[in-house]
Motif scaffolding. Structure first.
Motif, PDB file in Angstrom:
ATOM      1  N   LEU A  19      -2.856  16.029   3.671  1.00 59.51           N
ATOM      2  CA  LEU A  19      -3.331  14.694   3.998  1.00 59.51           C
ATOM      3  C   LEU A  19      -2.700  13.655   3.070  1.00 59.51           C
ATOM      4  O   LEU A  19      -2.241  12.598   3.519  1.00 59.51           O
ATOM      5  CB  LEU A  19      -4.857  14.648   3.883  1.00 59.51           C
ATOM      6  CG  LEU A  19      -5.543  13.348   4.312  1.00 59.51           C
ATOM      7  CD1 LEU A  19      -5.347  13.097   5.802  1.00 59.51           C
ATOM      8  CD2 LEU A  19      -7.034  13.400   3.980  1.00 59.51           C
ATOM      9  N   VAL A  23       0.663   9.961   3.238  1.00 55.46           N
ATOM     10  CA  VAL A  23       0.580   8.557   2.820  1.00 55.46           C
ATOM     11  C   VAL A  23       1.131   8.304   1.423  1.00 55.46           C
ATOM     12  O   VAL A  23       1.185   7.160   0.982  1.00 55.46           O
ATOM     13  CB  VAL A  23      -0.889   8.071   2.867  1.00 55.46           C
ATOM     14  CG1 VAL A  23      -1.405   8.088   4.280  1.00 55.46           C
ATOM     15  CG2 VAL A  23      -1.774   8.922   1.970  1.00 55.46           C
ATOM     16  N   SER A 104     -14.420  11.706   8.133  1.00 53.24           N
ATOM     17  CA  SER A 104     -13.178  11.711   8.898  1.00 53.24           C
ATOM     18  C   SER A 104     -11.987  11.554   7.953  1.00 53.24           C
ATOM     19  O   SER A 104     -12.115  10.956   6.876  1.00 53.24           O
ATOM     20  CB  SER A 104     -13.171  10.560   9.907  1.00 53.24           C
ATOM     21  OG  SER A 104     -13.070   9.314   9.230  1.00 53.24           O
ATOM     22  N   PRO A 105     -10.816  12.099   8.327  1.00 55.52           N
ATOM     23  CA  PRO A 105      -9.618  11.927   7.485  1.00 55.52           C
ATOM     24  C   PRO A 105      -9.296  10.461   7.224  1.00 55.52           C
ATOM     25  O   PRO A 105      -8.887  10.107   6.116  1.00 55.52           O
ATOM     26  CB  PRO A 105      -8.523  12.608   8.315  1.00 55.52           C
ATOM     27  CG  PRO A 105      -9.240  13.625   9.132  1.00 55.52           C
ATOM     28  CD  PRO A 105     -10.558  12.985   9.474  1.00 55.52           C
ATOM     29  N   ASP A 106      -9.497   9.608   8.224  1.00 45.04           N
ATOM     30  CA  ASP A 106      -9.191   8.189   8.040  1.00 45.04           C
ATOM     31  C   ASP A 106     -10.075   7.574   6.961  1.00 45.04           C
ATOM     32  O   ASP A 106      -9.591   6.803   6.113  1.00 45.04           O
ATOM     33  CB  ASP A 106      -9.376   7.430   9.359  1.00 45.04           C
ATOM     34  CG  ASP A 106      -8.264   7.714  10.347  1.00 45.04           C
ATOM     35  OD1 ASP A 106      -7.199   8.198   9.910  1.00 45.04           O
ATOM     36  OD2 ASP A 106      -8.450   7.456  11.546  1.00 45.04           O
ATOM     37  N   GLU A 107     -11.375   7.893   6.989  1.00 46.17           N
ATOM     38  CA  GLU A 107     -12.257   7.312   5.978  1.00 46.17           C
ATOM     39  C   GLU A 107     -11.954   7.898   4.603  1.00 46.17           C
ATOM     40  O   GLU A 107     -12.039   7.186   3.587  1.00 46.17           O
ATOM     41  CB  GLU A 107     -13.727   7.526   6.324  1.00 46.17           C
ATOM     42  CG  GLU A 107     -14.657   6.762   5.378  1.00 46.17           C
ATOM     43  CD  GLU A 107     -16.122   6.788   5.766  1.00 46.17           C
ATOM     44  OE1 GLU A 107     -16.910   6.093   5.108  1.00 46.17           O
ATOM     45  OE2 GLU A 107     -16.468   7.503   6.725  1.00 46.17           O
ATOM     46  N   LEU A 109      -9.017   8.808   3.524  1.00 45.72           N
ATOM     47  CA  LEU A 109      -7.825   8.110   3.039  1.00 45.72           C
ATOM     48  C   LEU A 109      -8.171   6.712   2.546  1.00 45.72           C
ATOM     49  O   LEU A 109      -7.627   6.241   1.544  1.00 45.72           O
ATOM     50  CB  LEU A 109      -6.773   8.036   4.148  1.00 45.72           C
ATOM     51  CG  LEU A 109      -6.031   9.340   4.456  1.00 45.72           C
ATOM     52  CD1 LEU A 109      -5.112   9.162   5.656  1.00 45.72           C
ATOM     53  CD2 LEU A 109      -5.229   9.797   3.245  1.00 45.72           C
ATOM     54  N   THR A 110      -9.073   6.051   3.253  1.00 47.09           N
ATOM     55  CA  THR A 110      -9.526   4.732   2.813  1.00 47.09           C
ATOM     56  C   THR A 110     -10.163   4.821   1.431  1.00 47.09           C
ATOM     57  O   THR A 110      -9.903   3.995   0.547  1.00 47.09           O
ATOM     58  CB  THR A 110     -10.537   4.143   3.814  1.00 47.09           C
ATOM     59  OG1 THR A 110      -9.892   3.954   5.076  1.00 47.09           O
ATOM     60  CG2 THR A 110     -11.070   2.802   3.326  1.00 47.09           C
TER      61      THR A 110
END
Length: 204
Positions: A19, A23, A104-107, A109-110
């Motif tokens: 993950l 980024v 979630s992966p998006d959160e 990463l945030t």
């Protein structure tokens, strides 16, 4: 950036590494126990630590406090425990963020971006639970040391004193004495009452 991943499950560390690779070109270090992470933090400067709380040998809350002694690297807790008592204690011990492994992966990463940049981040559902929680049970456990809370978690999971001693690498008598001290701190005499307080506060 140099990021340390502390988790005893290889599959979790592998997932986080992949993950982060999406980024960032950060250097990723890994530790599967608390003692390994302390050795790494002592040997070299870190830019961020992603820390699980449920670790062998040394509980995550106690480890968090020790890691703070080795430098200013922000710590993001990533744990299976989303109960308010764990979140509160982690933040008090110096964590800059708290995420559950159901996020979630998006959160996630945030959260990583925000914490690594010097900010704070608490998963939205966890933040709502903190607001809604009853203060009484949490206050009852606020006086416990990190090791006390770790023992209480094992008790709430149905483990015997012998099993807890083995899991924490301590002697049976040490665990028995700690349990007696926990009862004194919480003003109870029976193990059943001790477990009731733990369950009411969401310790599991």
């Amino acid at each position: 950036m140099r990021i340390l991943l502390v988790d005893d499950h290889a599959i979790v560390r592998t997932g986080l590494r992949k993950l982060l690779a999406m980024v960032s070109n950060a250097e990723i270090l890994e530790a599967k126990t608390g003692r390994e992470s302390l050795a790494i933090a002592k040997a070299q400067p870190l830019d961020m630590i992603i820390l699980d709380l449920n670790l062998p040998e040394l509980g995550g809350l106690e480890l968090l406090s020790r890691l703070r002694q080795f430098g200013p690297a922000p710590i993001l807790v990533l744990s299976m425990h989303s109960e308010p008592i764990y979140v509160t204690r982690a933040l008090e011990a110096g964590a800059q963020g708290y995420m559950s492994k159901n996020a979630s992966p998006d959160e996630l990463l945030t959260a990583i971006r925000q914490v690594s940049g010097g900010g704070r981040y608490i998963e939205q559902e966890i933040a709502q639970a903190l607001i809604l929680q009853s203060a009484v049970p949490a206050a009852s456990l606020a006086q416990l040391a990190p090791r006390d809370l770790e023992i209480l978690r094992h008790l709430a999971a149905g483990r015997s004193l012998s099993e807890i001693a083995e899991a924490l690498g301590l002697g049976y008598k040490t665990i028995a004495n700690n349990c007696s001290l926990i009862k004194t701190k919480l003003g109870v005499t029976k193990t059943a009452d001790l477990l009731r307080l733990a369950l009411e506060a969401g310790v599991s």
